[in-house]
Scaffold this motif. Structure first.
Motif, PDB file in Angstrom:
ATOM      1  N   LYS A  27     -44.472 -19.169 -34.278  1.00 19.64           N
ATOM      2  CA  LYS A  27     -45.765 -18.656 -33.836  1.00 19.64           C
ATOM      3  C   LYS A  27     -45.985 -18.965 -32.359  1.00 19.64           C
ATOM      4  N   THR A  30     -43.796 -16.684 -30.248  1.00 20.15           N
ATOM      5  CA  THR A  30     -44.356 -15.336 -30.218  1.00 20.15           C
ATOM      6  C   THR A  30     -45.550 -15.272 -29.279  1.00 20.15           C
ATOM      7  N   ILE A  55     -54.099  -5.774 -32.121  1.00 18.86           N
ATOM      8  CA  ILE A  55     -52.907  -6.295 -32.803  1.00 18.86           C
ATOM      9  C   ILE A  55     -53.292  -7.079 -34.051  1.00 18.86           C
ATOM     10  N   GLU A  56     -54.287  -7.958 -33.928  1.00 22.76           N
ATOM     11  CA  GLU A  56     -54.711  -8.778 -35.063  1.00 22.76           C
ATOM     12  C   GLU A  56     -55.282  -7.917 -36.188  1.00 22.76           C
ATOM     13  N   ARG A  58     -54.676  -4.674 -36.696  1.00 29.27           N
ATOM     14  CA  ARG A  58     -53.568  -3.884 -37.251  1.00 29.27           C
ATOM     15  C   ARG A  58     -52.736  -4.699 -38.232  1.00 29.27           C
ATOM     16  N   ASN A  59     -52.364  -5.911 -37.830  1.00 30.62           N
ATOM     17  CA  ASN A  59     -51.542  -6.760 -38.695  1.00 30.62           C
ATOM     18  C   ASN A  59     -52.261  -7.100 -39.999  1.00 30.62           C
ATOM     19  N   ARG A  60     -53.558  -7.331 -39.903  1.00 26.38           N
ATOM     20  CA  ARG A  60     -54.352  -7.647 -41.098  1.00 26.38           C
ATOM     21  C   ARG A  60     -54.424  -6.444 -42.049  1.00 26.38           C
ATOM     22  N   LYS A  63     -50.913  -5.749 -43.573  1.00 28.98           N
ATOM     23  CA  LYS A  63     -50.590  -6.773 -44.570  1.00 28.98           C
ATOM     24  C   LYS A  63     -51.345  -6.522 -45.868  1.00 28.98           C
ATOM     25  N   ARG A  93     -50.587   2.762 -39.035  1.00 37.97           N
ATOM     26  CA  ARG A  93     -49.720   2.521 -37.876  1.00 37.97           C
ATOM     27  C   ARG A  93     -50.027   3.506 -36.751  1.00 37.97           C
ATOM     28  N   TYR A  96     -53.447   2.641 -34.996  1.00 40.18           N
ATOM     29  CA  TYR A  96     -53.415   1.523 -34.047  1.00 40.18           C
ATOM     30  C   TYR A  96     -52.492   1.808 -32.860  1.00 40.18           C
TER      31      TYR A  96
END
Length: 212
Positions: A27, A30, A55-56, A58-60, A63, A93, A96
């Motif tokens: 982490k 990154t 980014i946060e 999108r990742n959430r 997931k 995808r 974002y």
């Protein structure tokens, strides 16, 4: 017996500690790369904060969709669960990717993301370069170097352009077309300047490239 259990617990604690350390190191690495790329792209504080939010989020979202896809059970449905969620994941995808496209200029995006595509660009350029060299033994070392850089830069720009406009094929296609046209024009000029001849397996003249 009790001693053995204690030893096992200590060992498990040690292993878990290593795994946690590796995860934290990953982490941290990154995060460090993110801010290094921010610096290279010369992003403002406002853009950096907005990019992090995108980014946060999108990742959430991705997931959550991936978890739902794995848990989905739709009895008597003609569609398998994966089809529906693959569609939703692809839409997310694109959503974002469009937001990032709207936030960063092409130059900023390239400066930020270029390291992610360098290795792939070299791999794409390598067989084309080798084909040229093998069929043109007369090339000088400086000409070889220039050709290598020329092919690499084309593939790198192709990958970055594909990624930057990934949210919409109708926008992406003409951008790639312009890139290809410019490349072919310059390539023909170099072939003439360097007296390059290239042949396929049938002995016919060709530029040696496979276009999608």
């Amino acid at each position: 017996m009790r001693k053995n259990i204690c030893q096992i617990l200590v060992l498990l604690f040690f292993i878990n500690g290593i795994q946690a350390q590796n995860y934290n190191d990953s982490k941290s690495s990154t995060k460090d790369r993110f801010y290094e790329n921010v610096k290279k792209a010369d992003l403002t504080k406002t853009k950096t904060e907005e990019l992090l939010k995108i980014i946060e989020e999108r990742n959430r979202v991705l997931k959550d969709l991936d978890t739902k896809k794995k848990q989905a059970d739709v009895p008597y449905s003609i569609q398998d669960p994966g089809t529906l969620y693959n569609f939703k994941i692809n839409n997310a995808r694109n959503y974002y990717a469009r937001k990032i496209n709207g936030l960063l200029t092409y130059k900023e995006y390239c400066e930020f993301a270029v390291d992610d595509y360098k290795n792939e660009a070299w791999q794409d350029a390598k067989p084309e370069y080798e084909n040229l060299i093998n069929n043109n033994a007369h090339l000088k070392e400086d000409q070889k170097q220039k050709l290598s850089e020329f092919l690499y830069n084309y593939h790198l720009n192709q990958l970055l352009t594909t990624a930057y406009y990934s949210f919409d094929k109708t926008v992406q296609k003409p951008k790639l077309g312009i890139l290809r046209f410019s490349f072919e024009k310059e390539f023909k000029k170099r072939c003439k300047d360097y007296n390059i001849k290239n042949h396929d397996s049938n002995g016919e003249n060709t530029n040696g490239f496979e276009w999608n």
